[in-house]
Motif scaffolding. Structure first.
Motif, mmCIF file in Angstrom:
data_model
loop_
_atom_site.group_PDB
_atom_site.id
_atom_site.type_symbol
_atom_site.label_atom_id
_atom_site.label_comp_id
_atom_site.label_asym_id
_atom_site.label_seq_id
_atom_site.Cartn_x
_atom_site.Cartn_y
_atom_site.Cartn_z
ATOM 1 N N GLY A 80 0.803 -1.219 0.000
ATOM 2 C CA GLY A 80 0.000 0.000 0.000
ATOM 3 C C GLY A 80 0.835 1.268 0.000
ATOM 4 O O GLY A 80 0.366 2.316 0.438
ATOM 5 N N GLY A 81 2.065 1.192 -0.497
ATOM 6 C CA GLY A 81 2.949 2.362 -0.573
ATOM 7 C C GLY A 81 2.607 3.195 -1.794
ATOM 8 O O GLY A 81 3.262 3.081 -2.840
ATOM 9 N N GLU A 82 1.595 4.035 -1.668
ATOM 10 C CA GLU A 82 1.036 4.729 -2.830
ATOM 11 C C GLU A 82 1.995 5.702 -3.506
ATOM 12 O O GLU A 82 2.052 5.770 -4.727
ATOM 13 C CB GLU A 82 -0.241 5.464 -2.434
ATOM 14 N N ARG A 83 2.746 6.468 -2.721
ATOM 15 C CA ARG A 83 3.661 7.454 -3.349
ATOM 16 C C ARG A 83 4.749 6.760 -4.147
ATOM 17 O O ARG A 83 5.045 7.150 -5.277
ATOM 18 C CB ARG A 83 4.298 8.353 -2.292
ATOM 19 N N VAL A 84 5.368 5.757 -3.549
ATOM 20 C CA VAL A 84 6.411 5.027 -4.277
ATOM 21 C C VAL A 84 5.807 4.375 -5.505
ATOM 22 O O VAL A 84 6.397 4.404 -6.594
ATOM 23 C CB VAL A 84 7.107 3.980 -3.374
ATOM 24 N N ASN A 85 4.618 3.826 -5.355
ATOM 25 C CA ASN A 85 3.964 3.155 -6.472
ATOM 26 C C ASN A 85 3.747 4.121 -7.628
ATOM 27 O O ASN A 85 4.071 3.806 -8.782
ATOM 28 C CB ASN A 85 2.640 2.551 -5.995
ATOM 29 N N ARG A 86 3.233 5.313 -7.346
ATOM 30 C CA ARG A 86 2.995 6.317 -8.394
ATOM 31 C C ARG A 86 4.299 6.826 -8.999
ATOM 32 O O ARG A 86 4.406 6.984 -10.203
ATOM 33 C CB ARG A 86 2.206 7.500 -7.838
ATOM 34 N N ALA A 87 5.281 7.078 -8.134
ATOM 35 C CA ALA A 87 6.573 7.573 -8.629
ATOM 36 C C ALA A 87 7.249 6.522 -9.505
ATOM 37 O O ALA A 87 7.814 6.844 -10.552
ATOM 38 C CB ALA A 87 7.474 7.967 -7.461
ATOM 39 N N ALA A 88 7.167 5.270 -9.074
ATOM 40 C CA ALA A 88 7.771 4.180 -9.855
ATOM 41 C C ALA A 88 7.055 4.008 -11.190
ATOM 42 O O ALA A 88 7.698 3.779 -12.225
ATOM 43 C CB ALA A 88 7.740 2.883 -9.050
ATOM 44 N N LEU A 89 5.738 4.134 -11.190
ATOM 45 C CA LEU A 89 4.979 4.047 -12.444
ATOM 46 C C LEU A 89 5.409 5.143 -13.411
ATOM 47 O O LEU A 89 5.596 4.896 -14.604
ATOM 48 C CB LEU A 89 3.478 4.150 -12.164
ATOM 49 N N ASN A 90 5.605 6.362 -12.904
ATOM 50 C CA ASN A 90 6.045 7.459 -13.765
ATOM 51 C C ASN A 90 7.406 7.169 -14.396
ATOM 52 O O ASN A 90 7.614 7.387 -15.597
ATOM 53 C CB ASN A 90 6.099 8.768 -12.975
#
Length: 156
Positions: A80-90
């Motif tokens: 559930g690490g949303e910021r890392v998940n979004r940053a990694a997706l970018n």
């Protein structure tokens, strides 16, 4: 300036939770032993992958950067690490747009794995620059660092 670009990107991510504890509890059915193990595994993975991300960025190895971002996206999504998940997706998307690929294989993969809306979104995105990818990587590293500190100080 890459630092200013990174700061603006980071601010956009701040509306996402560092750790979505409700989602994490749902994933692990509220079993703390399992969530603690997953958090520990993420922390260990981040310690190993972070320097590899830095090396790939310095070498402008976009294929490696894509793969490492994909790995961090999956690892962060699991807790559930949303910021890392979004940053990694970018980072994954941008690196994927500039890395050398087998055109036939890439086209087939997009057809097989991307939805119509994802294909349209990717087609409409401007081609990332080296500077924009560097800024995205800087944001990813910052988000990883924040998440690891949060895990070690408040969850383990």
């Amino acid at each position: 300036d890459i630092d200013a670009m990174a700061e603006a990107m980071f601010v956009e991510l701040c509306n996402h939770a560092l750790i979505d504890t409700v989602r994490m509890d749902s994933i692990f059915s509220g079993i703390k032993q399992l969530s603690d193990r997953a958090l520990s595994t993420f922390s260990t993975t981040a310690d190993k992958v972070r320097p590899q991300i830095m090396e790939a960025r310095a070498a402008k190895d976009y294929r490696q950067l894509h793969d490492l971002a994909h790995r961090m996206k999956g690892a962060s999504g699991y807790i559930g690490g949303e910021r890392v998940n979004r940053a990694a997706l970018n980072v994954q998307r941008s690196a994927g747009m500039v890395m050398p690929v087998d055109p036939e294989g890439a086209e087939e993969a997009v057809k097989e794995f991307a939805s119509e809306s994802e294909r349209l979104e990717l087609a409409s995105m401007p081609r990332p620059t080296s500077a924009s990818i560097d800024a995205q990587v800087q944001v990813l590293l910052r988000c990883i660092d924040e998440l690891v500190v949060e895990i070690r100080e408040n969850h383990l």
